[in-house]
Design a protein around this motif. Sequence first.
Motif, mmCIF file in Angstrom:
data_model
loop_
_atom_site.group_PDB
_atom_site.id
_atom_site.type_symbol
_atom_site.label_atom_id
_atom_site.label_comp_id
_atom_site.label_asym_id
_atom_site.label_seq_id
_atom_site.Cartn_x
_atom_site.Cartn_y
_atom_site.Cartn_z
ATOM 1 N N ALA A 134 71.635 68.192 50.565
ATOM 2 C CA ALA A 134 70.786 68.930 51.497
ATOM 3 C C ALA A 134 71.361 70.327 51.752
ATOM 4 C CB ALA A 134 70.644 68.161 52.808
ATOM 5 N N ARG A 135 72.666 70.424 51.873
ATOM 6 C CA ARG A 135 73.300 71.730 52.104
ATOM 7 C C ARG A 135 73.175 72.631 50.881
ATOM 8 N NH1 ARG A 135 78.111 68.714 55.155
ATOM 9 N NH2 ARG A 135 76.989 68.411 57.095
ATOM 10 N N ARG A 136 73.257 72.035 49.697
ATOM 11 C CA ARG A 136 73.063 72.810 48.461
ATOM 12 C C ARG A 136 71.618 73.319 48.386
ATOM 13 N NH1 ARG A 136 76.906 72.345 44.326
ATOM 14 N NH2 ARG A 136 75.268 72.622 42.783
ATOM 15 N N ALA A 137 70.667 72.488 48.797
ATOM 16 C CA ALA A 137 69.268 72.904 48.802
ATOM 17 C C ALA A 137 69.053 74.048 49.792
ATOM 18 C CB ALA A 137 68.351 71.728 49.121
ATOM 19 N N ILE A 169 63.797 60.156 50.242
ATOM 20 C CA ILE A 169 64.446 59.623 51.431
ATOM 21 C C ILE A 169 65.390 58.487 51.020
ATOM 22 C CG2 ILE A 169 64.083 58.451 53.638
ATOM 23 C CD1 ILE A 169 62.903 61.145 53.862
ATOM 24 N N GLY A 170 66.600 58.536 51.535
ATOM 25 C CA GLY A 170 67.582 57.506 51.257
ATOM 26 C C GLY A 170 68.328 57.697 49.945
ATOM 27 N N GLU A 171 67.936 58.702 49.170
ATOM 28 C CA GLU A 171 68.577 58.919 47.868
ATOM 29 C C GLU A 171 69.282 60.265 47.773
ATOM 30 O OE1 GLU A 171 65.866 58.262 44.646
ATOM 31 O OE2 GLU A 171 65.296 56.289 45.371
ATOM 32 N N PHE A 172 69.526 60.891 48.914
ATOM 33 C CA PHE A 172 70.236 62.163 48.884
ATOM 34 C C PHE A 172 71.297 62.186 49.965
ATOM 35 C CE2 PHE A 172 66.983 62.949 52.000
ATOM 36 C CZ PHE A 172 67.522 63.851 52.885
#
Length: 125
Positions: free
Chosen positions: A104-107, A96-99
């Motif tokens: 997130a879209r790549r994941a 949390i706070g480091e991405f």
Amino acid sequence: MSELPPLNTETVLAIVKEEIDDETVNKLLWRCLGYRYDATTSQWDATGVSPEWRQTYPEPPDFIDSRPATVKLTRSIPAEKKQLLKTQLGFKGYKIGEFSPRQARRATAANWLLSYLQEAGLTPK
């Protein structure tokens, strides 16, 4: 699109680790969704794309830049396959706070590709 890496778990993990550029991630998704580029007409052919995708996106979307396209991608992953990054690749997620939204879209793209591979019988269930 012959320059694409093979679609396998190593490639999917490389997407999450950001070892593969965004353009290639998009191209992998487009190929799996059925989009084909016709170099002779310089246009995209969506004939092989399912109607629910073709109607919203007659041309392939940029999944890394487009939140709506990524939301649609997320919703198209069957519920029982939404955790494949964790269960198959051991991906623990981002802190949390480091991405960023891009990560997130790549994941999401990586998880969708794992689901695609599993549906095609190319990975263990």
